[in-house]
Design a protein around this motif. Structure first.
Motif, PDB file in Angstrom:
ATOM      1  N   ALA A   1       0.842  -1.199   0.000  1.00  9.67           N
ATOM      2  CA  ALA A   1       0.000   0.000   0.000  1.00  9.67           C
ATOM      3  C   ALA A   1       0.873   1.244   0.000  1.00  9.67           C
ATOM      4  CB  ALA A   1      -0.940   0.000   1.216  1.00  9.67           C
ATOM      5  N   ALA A   2       0.282   2.337  -0.493  1.00 12.59           N
ATOM      6  CA  ALA A   2       1.001   3.621  -0.524  1.00 12.59           C
ATOM      7  C   ALA A   2       0.007   4.762  -0.513  1.00 12.59           C
ATOM      8  CB  ALA A   2       1.894   3.711  -1.761  1.00 12.59           C
ATOM      9  N   LEU A   3       0.412   5.888   0.088  1.00 11.10           N
ATOM     10  CA  LEU A   3      -0.388   7.109   0.089  1.00 11.10           C
ATOM     11  C   LEU A   3       0.540   8.252  -0.305  1.00 11.10           C
ATOM     12  CD1 LEU A   3      -2.924   8.228   2.823  1.00 11.10           C
ATOM     13  CD2 LEU A   3      -1.401   9.853   1.706  1.00 11.10           C
ATOM     14  N   VAL A   4       0.254   8.890  -1.441  1.00 11.18           N
ATOM     15  CA  VAL A   4       1.106   9.975  -1.922  1.00 11.18           C
ATOM     16  C   VAL A   4       0.235  11.189  -2.263  1.00 11.18           C
ATOM     17  CG1 VAL A   4       2.919   8.487  -2.815  1.00 11.18           C
ATOM     18  CG2 VAL A   4       1.014   9.087  -4.286  1.00 11.18           C
ATOM     19  N   SER A   5       0.815  12.372  -2.088  1.00  6.64           N
ATOM     20  CA  SER A   5       0.129  13.623  -2.413  1.00  6.64           C
ATOM     21  C   SER A   5       0.709  14.202  -3.690  1.00  6.64           C
ATOM     22  CB  SER A   5       0.288  14.629  -1.270  1.00  6.64           C
ATOM     23  OG  SER A   5      -0.422  14.200  -0.128  1.00  6.64           O
ATOM     24  N   ILE A   6      -0.177  14.650  -4.574  1.00  4.74           N
ATOM     25  CA  ILE A   6       0.242  15.213  -5.860  1.00  4.74           C
ATOM     26  C   ILE A   6       0.374  16.728  -5.754  1.00  4.74           C
ATOM     27  CG2 ILE A   6      -0.409  15.521  -8.272  1.00  4.74           C
ATOM     28  CD1 ILE A   6       0.372  12.704  -7.703  1.00  4.74           C
TER      29      ILE A   6
ATOM     30  N   VAL B   1      -3.504   5.376  -2.469  1.00  2.00           N
ATOM     31  CA  VAL B   1      -4.258   6.625  -2.364  1.00  2.00           C
ATOM     32  C   VAL B   1      -3.443   7.731  -3.041  1.00  2.00           C
ATOM     33  CG1 VAL B   1      -5.197   8.382  -0.836  1.00  2.00           C
ATOM     34  CG2 VAL B   1      -5.449   5.965  -0.251  1.00  2.00           C
ATOM     35  N   ILE B   2      -4.044   8.356  -4.037  1.00  2.00           N
ATOM     36  CA  ILE B   2      -3.416   9.487  -4.738  1.00  2.00           C
ATOM     37  C   ILE B   2      -4.181  10.731  -4.316  1.00  2.00           C
ATOM     38  CG2 ILE B   2      -2.670  10.407  -6.946  1.00  2.00           C
ATOM     39  CD1 ILE B   2      -1.559   7.673  -6.408  1.00  2.00           C
ATOM     40  N   ASP B   3      -3.567  11.564  -3.526  1.00  3.54           N
ATOM     41  CA  ASP B   3      -4.264  12.698  -2.918  1.00  3.54           C
ATOM     42  C   ASP B   3      -4.028  13.985  -3.695  1.00  3.54           C
ATOM     43  OD1 ASP B   3      -5.711  14.111  -0.927  1.00  3.54           O
ATOM     44  OD2 ASP B   3      -3.830  14.708   0.026  1.00  3.54           O
ATOM     45  N   ASP B   4      -5.132  14.722  -3.923  1.00  6.09           N
ATOM     46  CA  ASP B   4      -5.067  16.103  -4.432  1.00  6.09           C
ATOM     47  C   ASP B   4      -4.574  16.189  -5.875  1.00  6.09           C
ATOM     48  OD1 ASP B   4      -5.573  18.807  -4.025  1.00  6.09           O
ATOM     49  OD2 ASP B   4      -3.515  19.241  -3.453  1.00  6.09           O
ATOM     50  N   ILE B   5      -5.322  15.590  -6.783  1.00  8.76           N
ATOM     51  CA  ILE B   5      -4.998  15.669  -8.216  1.00  8.76           C
ATOM     52  C   ILE B   5      -5.745  16.858  -8.817  1.00  8.76           C
ATOM     53  CG2 ILE B   5      -5.133  14.484 -10.426  1.00  8.76           C
ATOM     54  CD1 ILE B   5      -4.883  11.880  -9.034  1.00  8.76           C
TER      55      ILE B   5
END
Length: 985
Positions: A241-246, A295-299
């Motif tokens: 799993a991974a959670l990254v902010s764009i 989770v790809i945050d804030d695209i």
């Protein structure tokens, strides 16, 4: 006009016009005008570079001061040019004719004197223009020298710590990711819904596929927080799993490196020097045989998402992806969309109390309870807003005058909250959406500071006013109004404004700006000095030396003092309430005004109208609910007028000169106002409201000349013969841009047999909505299948015939159809088939028919797109005519929803139950198992004995719920024409 370049973009064509047209300027003045044009072109380029500075590297103070000075200068030049044109226009008007008996004697002498005086006056006007141009040239030179002196280069300054809306965005996003449990109010139900949407599929095969769910919503709603909660809950169910902010300006290599490090925690290889392509390849290779949750945050854009998605491989391992975004178009790239809603009032209250008092169950003192509820209402359920305002209030809890401070905060919400760290953080988050906007949308959005959340924003009203302001411009071959609709749609797509109501064509009719976004744009508008608003709760900006846009409401004492001292000679736009109108100088004091909104100013009468007709530059004029009773012929002076609202006045007729308004696009008059002859001269007219009464076939011929019309409502005084038929078809054929048509009272005309074979050539190929009623037509016009774009039709027919269904079924794009049949055919004992090969209705998704007997049945295998059907049927009439309720609902293969209204008057209880059972059985046999909404209505004749007059009686329509109907029906049969003694409760 726009917020970045001021009036430069509109001024440049005006200066070019001065040089090319025959204004007979002195040679030196022409040289100065050419110099101004060249200088302003260079300044425009510099202003655009400043406006395009990245959000995290804004221009420094010196750049912003220089830009503001140039914008102000551009407005002054525009004022000068337009004042010059006004004076020339007035002196070019023909003098009034001499009385008839003296005409021959005085004509020659008077004409000679007038020409001589005119030449002298025009010469003076040109000299005055030259002096003003020289002064402006001097100011332009000074601005240019100042630019060199202080090395202002129009380029964004280097970023400084703590500057710009994104300077602290990373820290704020971390705060959302690791928020304290006490701030996670209302997230449990949301997280359950998101998990359900993410993990549950209809079958095992679908469950194994990669699924992407987008979480979309307004900034500050808690998208990041919700995604993090679901991530923590589910990540243990996946191999990795991974959670990254764009964020707004992403470094894609860093994003992919972070993602790879989180997914492959055992990787020892140094990936710091890897490029984007290599990182994507390594991610795909690593994920090839693993179930993963990312989770790809804030695209912020579809292009960024398209890049990110290359890293994800479809491996049938039940992998899942969540992405968060504010942009609806980005959200649509996912398999499913979770639209994040605001907190409920109860959850907002819990969060509010938790932040202030440290507990959700705090009991507020009575003097704070009411104002706290008002504050929460303005917060609108946005967690960021609730936390920000609560934090602001918490600092004053143990100090004196707490209740007064709370009320001040409430009053200032939406119009400039007190500066604090929390408020600045909130504005920083919201400002990212603002600085991401293209230039034209920034100006458009700032204008919306005039509209509060409670009142809402009527889309049409705002669009026409901003067209008059020059803020909306044509693009891509669309009209100005269509461009304005695109502006609204773009802001809604970006979640900056929220839709409220939709019209019948599914277009947004009204919307609102959340108070927290309103607070942000109010502060920006004040900084840019875009407009001034005084009175009510919307007081913004201290009046400056030059007021160009003024909004006056109910005035306070301190506001009255400000208005009296204002310099209004440069006014371009004025919106004023009746209470504030008396404070204004004579309307002739506003020679270059473009927008004048006097709605509800009852003091405005015919004497004011004479002054208004000399305001040459008017584009927008709203005079509804004023005391004007007559429009003078001088209305023809307003050659630039685009919008005119004369509704709810006592104007009996419009003068002949009215048809000279060749640029008029919108006209609203009272129903009683008589339109002038030669109406077809209004060649730019797009909307005529409310309704035109057609008194002769000749009027139809005149109407056919208005080829730019988009919306039209007609009423016929009479249609007693076929003389109307051909002119009407020809009129409709010519209105090629028509989008919406409503026809009242056509007296059984319009559908006569004479129109068989008639075609609309070329016809209104943009017509999407049509309503014929409440007046009836004899049959469906045979030319209707030539309306290729028609998607929504409401029609009232005298009777329904098989040929009518065939014509309607052949309309190629019809999606919504409502047929109201006034009289059912009692001699018909076989239902008409609808949806057969003769009337296929290939695109129809919504269908309604009624009232009376159920005269149609749905053909097997037909109407493949139909999803909603509504039947308004009379139980007694249906049984008498056809003996059953079999109408083929079971054969509608795409049906999702059936709405049935049963008129039970005159029917036995058993008959009503039979009808209900038949409908339910048909829907149970439908493989889609559509939902049923059933309502029963009964018409009772109520009578009672009046002690003074036993002959008094009355009729009443009583709606009775299902259970109540059954109770009454069991006690007595409902017979035709039965009287029930005493009122029914």
């Amino acid at each position: 006009m726009d917020v970045a370049t001021g009036a430069v973009s509109t001024l440049l064509p005006m200066l070019g016009d001065l040089l090319t047209r025959e204004y007979q300027l002195q040679a030196s003045v022409r040289d100065d005008v050419a110099f101004l044009k060249a200088e302003l072109e260079s300044m425009e380029a510099a202003l655009l570079r400043i406006s395009e500075a990245p959000a995290d590297r804004p221009p420094d103070v010196q750049d912003r001061l220089w830009a503001r000075e140039v914008r102000e200068l551009s407005h002054d030049v525009e004022d000068c040019v337009e004042a010059f044109l006004v004076r020339l226009h007035h002196h070019h008007q023909a003098p009034p004719p001499a009385p008839p008996r003296d005409k021959d004697l005085l004509q020659g002498l008077r004409g000679l004197i007038d020409r001589g005086i005119g030449l002298l006056r025009r010469a003076k006007i040109r000299r005055d223009m030259g002096a003003v141009v020289r002064d402006i040239k001097r100011r332009v030179v000074e601005v240019g020298e100042r630019r060199v002196r202080y090395k202002v280069d129009g380029v964004a300054a280097a970023a400084k710590p703590g500057r710009g809306p994104q300077a602290s965005d990373g820290g704020l996003r971390l705060s959302a990711l690791y928020a304290a449990a006490t701030e996670l109010v209302g997230t449990q139900a949301r997280s359950r819904e998101l998990v359900q949407l993410l993990m549950v599929e209809r079958d095992e095969a679908s469950n194994r596929l990669l699924k992407t769910v987008s979480v979309v919503g307004f900034g500050g709603l808690g998208k990041t927080t919700l995604a993090r909660i679901v991530y923590e809950e589910l990540k243990g169910q996946f191999d990795c799993a991974a959670l990254v902010s764009i964020s707004h300006n992403p470094d894609m290599e860093k994003v992919f490196r972070d993602m790879l490090c989180q997914l492959d925690k055992n990787r020892n290889t140094d990936i710091a020097m890897w490029g984007e392509a290599q990182l994507i390849e390594q991610l795909r290779e690593f994920l090839r045989d693993k179930s993963y949750f990312i989770v790809i945050d804030d695209i912020w854009s579809c292009s960024v998402w398209n890049t990110v998605r290359h890293a994800f491989i479809e491996n049938h391992c039940e992998s899942r992806i969540i992405m968060t975004t504010r942009i609806l178009d980005v959200a649509k790239q996912a398999n499913s969309i979770y639209e994040l809603r605001p907190l409920s009032p109860a959850d907002s209250r819990k969060l509010f109390y938790q932040r202030i008092f440290g507990t959700e169950d705090a009991a507020l003192p009575n003097h704070l309870a009411e104002v706290s509820e008002n504050i929460l209402k303005k917060c609108g359920g946005v967690p960021l807003a609730v936390i920000t305002v609560a934090s602001l209030l918490a600092t004053k809890m143990r100090k004196e005058n707490t209740d007064k401070y709370w009320y001040q905060v409430y009053q200032s919400m939406g119009f400039g909250l007190e500066e604090s760290t929390d408020v600045k953080d909130m504005r920083r988050i919201l400002s990212i959406s603002y600085y991401d906007l293209p230039l034209h949308l920034k100006t458009f959005l700032l204008y919306l500071t005039l509209y509060s959340e409670d009142n809402g924003i009527i889309v049409e009203k705002v669009i026409y006013k901003l067209i008059g302001e020059g803020i909306i411009r044509k693009h891509h071959g669309k009209t100005l109004y269509e461009a304005g609709e695109d502006y609204f749609e773009d802001l809604i797509n970006r979640s900056i404004i929220q839709p409220m109501l939709f019209n019948h064509g599914s277009k947004v009719w009204s919307c609102f700006v959340h108070d927290m976004m309103l607070d942000l744009i109010a502060s920006v508008s004040e900084e840019e000095n875009l407009l001034q608003a005084l009175g009510g709760s919307q007081t913004m900006c201290e009046p400056t030396s030059k007021i160009r846009r003024l909004f006056l409401q109910n005035m306070k004492v301190e506001d009255v003092k400000k208005v009296v001292t204002m310099n209004l000679s440069h006014l371009r736009s004025l919106t004023v309430s009746s209470e504030a109108f008396t404070l204004l100088p004579n309307l002739s004091s506003f020679p270059i005004i473009r927008v004048l909104d006097l709605y509800g100013c009852t003091q405005v009468d015919n004497s004011h109208c004479k002054h208004i007709c000399n305001l040459y530059h008017l584009r927008y004029l709203k005079l509804s609910l004023t005391s004007i009773t007559e429009i003078p012929n001088k209305i023809g002076n307003l050659q630039l007028l685009q919008f005119l609202d004369l509704n709810m006045t006592n104007i009996k007729a419009l003068p002949p000169a009215f048809v000279q308004l060749r640029k008029l696009e919108f006209l609203c008059v009272d129903n009683r106002t008589r339109l002038p002859e030669c109406l077809g001269n209004l060649i730019s007219l797009q909307k005529l409201s409310p309704c035109i009464t057609i008194r002769s076939p000749t009027m139809l011929c005149e109407l056919s000349r208005l080829t730019e019309l988009r919306r039209l409502m007609l009423r016929f005084d009479d249609w007693d013969d076929e003389s109307y038929e051909e002119p009407f078809v020809q009129c409709l054929s010519n209105l090629v841009n028509l989008e919406s048509l409503q026809i009242f009272d056509c007296h059984n005309g319009l559908g006569s047999n004479s129109n068989i074979g008639m075609l609309l050539t070329p016809g209104p190929q943009q017509l999407r909505s049509m309503n014929i009623g409440p007046g009836t037509v004899g049959c469906v016009p045979r030319w209707m299948p030539s309306l290729f774009a028609l998607s929504a039709l409401d029609i009232t027919l005298l009777t329904l015939q098989e040929e009518d269904l065939q014509v309607l079924g052949s309309i190629p794009s019809l999606r919504s159809l409502y047929i109201w049949v006034k009289e059912h055919r009692k001699d018909r004992h076989k239902r008409l088939a609808i949806g057969s090969d003769d009337c296929p209705f290939r695109c129809l998704t919504k269908f309604r028919i009624g009232p009376g007997a159920m005269e149609v049945e749905f053909a097997a295998g037909g109407m493949l797109m139909l999803r909603t059907v509504r039947l308004d049927l009379h139980v007694r009439h249906t049984l008498d005519q056809f003996g059953d309720f079999e109408c083929g609902l079971e054969s509608l293969c795409s049906l999702d929803r059936a709405v049935v209204h049963m008129n039970c008057y005159g029917a036995e209880l058993e008959e009503v139950e039979e009808g209900e059972a038949s409908i339910r059985k048909a829907l149970d046999l439908n493989h889609k198992r559509p939902t049923l909404e059933l309502e029963k209505l009964i018409l009772y004749i109520l009578s009672w004995i009046n002690p003074r007059n036993s002959n008094v009686s009355r009729l009443s329509l009583v709606h009775i719920a299902d259970s109540e109907y059954r109770d009454r029906a069991r006690r007595r049969s409902i017979l035709r024409n039965q009287e029930v003694l005493g009122p029914i409760i």
